[in-house]
Design a protein around this motif. Structure first.
Motif, short mmCIF file in Angstrom:
data_model
loop_
_atom_site.label_atom_id
_atom_site.label_comp_id
_atom_site.label_asym_id
_atom_site.label_seq_id
_atom_site.Cartn_x
_atom_site.Cartn_y
_atom_site.Cartn_z
N MET A 329 36.69 44.64 40.57
CA MET A 329 35.51 45.17 39.91
C MET A 329 34.26 45.00 40.78
N ARG A 330 34.28 43.99 41.67
CA ARG A 330 33.17 43.79 42.61
C ARG A 330 33.35 44.63 43.87
N ARG A 331 34.37 45.49 43.86
CA ARG A 331 34.68 46.37 45.01
C ARG A 331 34.99 45.56 46.28
N ASN A 332 35.80 44.54 46.10
CA ASN A 332 36.25 43.71 47.21
C ASN A 332 37.78 43.75 47.24
N PRO A 333 38.37 44.84 47.78
CA PRO A 333 39.82 44.99 47.74
C PRO A 333 40.57 43.94 48.54
N ASP A 369 50.26 46.64 36.51
CA ASP A 369 48.99 47.38 36.42
C ASP A 369 48.03 46.95 37.52
N LEU A 370 47.96 45.64 37.74
CA LEU A 370 47.05 45.11 38.75
C LEU A 370 47.45 45.59 40.14
N LYS A 371 48.73 45.55 40.44
CA LYS A 371 49.19 45.97 41.77
C LYS A 371 48.86 47.44 42.03
N LEU A 372 49.08 48.28 41.02
CA LEU A 372 48.78 49.69 41.17
C LEU A 372 47.29 49.92 41.40
N ALA A 373 46.47 49.17 40.68
CA ALA A 373 45.02 49.31 40.83
C ALA A 373 44.56 48.85 42.21
N GLY A 380 36.25 51.92 37.93
CA GLY A 380 35.87 52.65 36.72
C GLY A 380 36.38 52.02 35.45
N ASP A 381 36.52 52.84 34.43
CA ASP A 381 36.70 52.36 33.07
C ASP A 381 38.07 51.72 32.84
N LEU A 382 39.12 52.27 33.43
CA LEU A 382 40.46 51.75 33.16
C LEU A 382 40.63 50.31 33.64
N PRO A 383 40.25 49.98 34.89
CA PRO A 383 40.32 48.58 35.28
C PRO A 383 39.44 47.68 34.41
N ALA A 384 38.34 48.20 33.87
CA ALA A 384 37.50 47.40 32.99
C ALA A 384 38.29 46.97 31.75
N LEU A 386 41.58 46.56 31.69
CA LEU A 386 42.62 45.63 32.11
C LEU A 386 42.05 44.27 32.51
N VAL A 387 40.84 44.25 33.06
CA VAL A 387 40.26 42.96 33.40
C VAL A 387 39.96 42.17 32.13
N ARG A 388 39.63 42.86 31.06
CA ARG A 388 39.42 42.16 29.79
C ARG A 388 40.72 41.54 29.29
N ARG A 389 41.80 42.29 29.44
CA ARG A 389 43.11 41.76 29.07
C ARG A 389 43.45 40.52 29.90
N ALA A 390 43.20 40.59 31.19
CA ALA A 390 43.50 39.46 32.07
C ALA A 390 42.61 38.26 31.76
N ARG A 391 41.33 38.50 31.51
CA ARG A 391 40.43 37.40 31.21
C ARG A 391 40.81 36.72 29.90
N ALA A 392 41.27 37.50 28.92
CA ALA A 392 41.71 36.91 27.66
C ALA A 392 42.96 36.06 27.87
N ALA A 393 43.90 36.55 28.67
CA ALA A 393 45.10 35.78 28.96
C ALA A 393 44.74 34.49 29.68
N ASP A 394 43.78 34.57 30.59
CA ASP A 394 43.32 33.40 31.33
C ASP A 394 42.68 32.39 30.39
N ALA A 395 41.85 32.87 29.46
CA ALA A 395 41.16 31.97 28.53
C ALA A 395 42.15 31.26 27.62
N ARG A 396 43.11 32.01 27.07
CA ARG A 396 44.06 31.40 26.13
C ARG A 396 45.02 30.45 26.86
N THR A 397 45.50 30.86 28.04
CA THR A 397 46.41 29.99 28.78
C THR A 397 45.67 28.77 29.30
N GLY A 398 44.44 28.97 29.75
CA GLY A 398 43.66 27.85 30.27
C GLY A 398 43.38 26.79 29.24
#
Length: 414
Positions: A329-333, A369-373, A380-384, A386-398
């Protein structure tokens, strides 16, 4: 309470390490206390149609599952929050009135999230119900557009809610809410937040949250670990931790039926002669319980050792996944690719460990999904979403609130 503490010694990057996994689980037949839940429900313009209908359906589940000693209230919000239904005990008439109020909700304009949470918490604080657990449940699909919007403001608000003795739970729907804000709100309560891709996923997520809300047995759970023969000790899970005398303590928050709490500690050894003293405290039925937990030493390749390793690997996986999305999302591939490689390596290790209680399959679709992105450097909007999904998984697992894995909906990057 079911209490276990397993310690495993193995080689680390800087010498010999010890990994300590403590699990606290409420007994299935332990009586639960009543709860007082104020439902803070987003009805902004973006919720119009299917999202609001699904949110109402999820809220109706809360009403249906409430016991006769539980209290529920409803605070819908758009640009202005409104305590539409005050917190009331769920007798038959109150249950019917709340259900009817939910069915009549209509979407408005604006998203006053900060004021809504503040108002919802204030309403709960003004009502004293002996023995009941005060809670907020926030459901939102949008970014705040009215009132305070900074992350610092929401961190302060989340801390204020937790310090008042209330726990805050949250559901983030779709691709427009800000995961950082929900993490700031829920982190101090030790609850994390849940992500739902679309309205169809709300009932399943709501059912898990309802089980957590209505299964609470103990509150203010805290672990104390006193190390001997160590140069350092850290808590791998993101519980609120602090040094207390000669111990490291971590606040686990509330304890619910079928939702064990885990905490993984890692320490670097100073000598071959070492020990760990583990004590846990919690409040149950108004009384503070304090129990010493015997520490069982296990081998890395034993079933318990493999379980400890799997918990640590999963923590590494979700942290790397979240870092990759943020880098993208920060455009740092380049950074995204490096983090993806770390996540994939962790996934391979999780597959090899093959621990049923820490299933690798719940991460496969998200990493695909992440690998394809990353390969397409998609923006744009689609990774936005998916990043929410990842952040939620991180928060709950953490925070290690253990619950049944929910199937992940596959989202294609086009």
């Amino acid at each position: 309470m079911k209490l276990t503490a397993w310690a495993m010694e193995r080689d680390g990057e800087r010498g010999r390490d010890v990994h300590l996994l403590v699990t606290v689980e409420a007994e299935e037949d332990a009586p639960r206390a009543p709860v007082a839940v104020n439902l803070v429900l987003d009805r902004s313009a973006s919720m119009r149609g299917a999202p609001l209908a699904a949110a109402v359906e999820a809220a109706q589940l809360l009403v249906e599952r409430a016991g006769p000693r539980d209290y529920l209230g409803l605070l819908p919000f758009d640009g202005v929050p409104e305590q539409l239904v005050p917190l009331r005990i769920m007798e038959s008439s109150a249950r019917g009135a709340l259900s009817e109020s939910l069915s009549m909700l209509r979407a408005g304009e604006g998203t006053a999230l900060h004021e809504a949470v503040e108002s919802g918490a204030s309403a709960v604080r003004r009502l004293f119900i002996p023995g009941a657990r005060p809670k907020l449940l926030v459901l939102t699909d949008g970014e705040p557009s009215v009132g305070p919007r900074s992350l610092a403001d929401f961190r302060t608000l989340g801390s204020k809610v937790a310090e008042s003795g209330m726990t805050l739970h949250a559901l983030g729907l779709g691709r427009h809410y800000l995961p950082e804000i929900l993490e700031a709100l829920t982190g101090p309560s030790g609850t994390g937040f849940t992500h739902v891709d679309d309205p169809e996923g709300l009932p399943v997520a709501a059912a898990a949250l309802v089980a957590e809300l209505f299964g609470e047995v103990g509150t203010d759970a805290r672990l104390y670990v006193r190390p001997t023969g160590f140069t350092e000790l850290q808590c791998r899970h993101r519980y609120a931790a602090r040094v207390e005398g000669d111990s490291l303590s971590a606040g686990l928050g509330s304890l619910s039926h079928a939702f064990p709490r885990r905490a993984l500690f890692t320490g670097r050894l100073e000598s071959a002669d070492w020990s760990l003293g583990v004590t846990t405290t919690w409040t149950e039925n108004g009384d503070t319980r304090r129990v010493s937990v015997p520490v069982q030493r296990v081998l890395p390749d034993s079933p318990e050792g493999r379980f400890i390793r799997a918990v640590g690997v999963e923590l590494d996986l979700v942290a790397a996944e979240s870092a990759a999305w943020k880098a993208l999302m920060r455009r740092n591939p380049i950074a995204a690719g490096q983090a993806l490689a770390q996540a994939e390596e962790a996934l391979r290790e999780l597959v090899k460990l093959a621990v049923d209680a820490v299933p690798a399959k719940r991460h496969v679709d998200r990493l695909a999904d992440l690998k394809l992105a990353v390969e397409r450097r998609t923006q744009g909007d689609l990774p936005a979403l998916l990043v929410r999904r990842a952040r939620a998984a991180d928060a709950r697992t953490g925070l290690s609130i253990i619950q049944p894995a929910v199937p992940v909906r596959k989202v294609e990057n086009n």
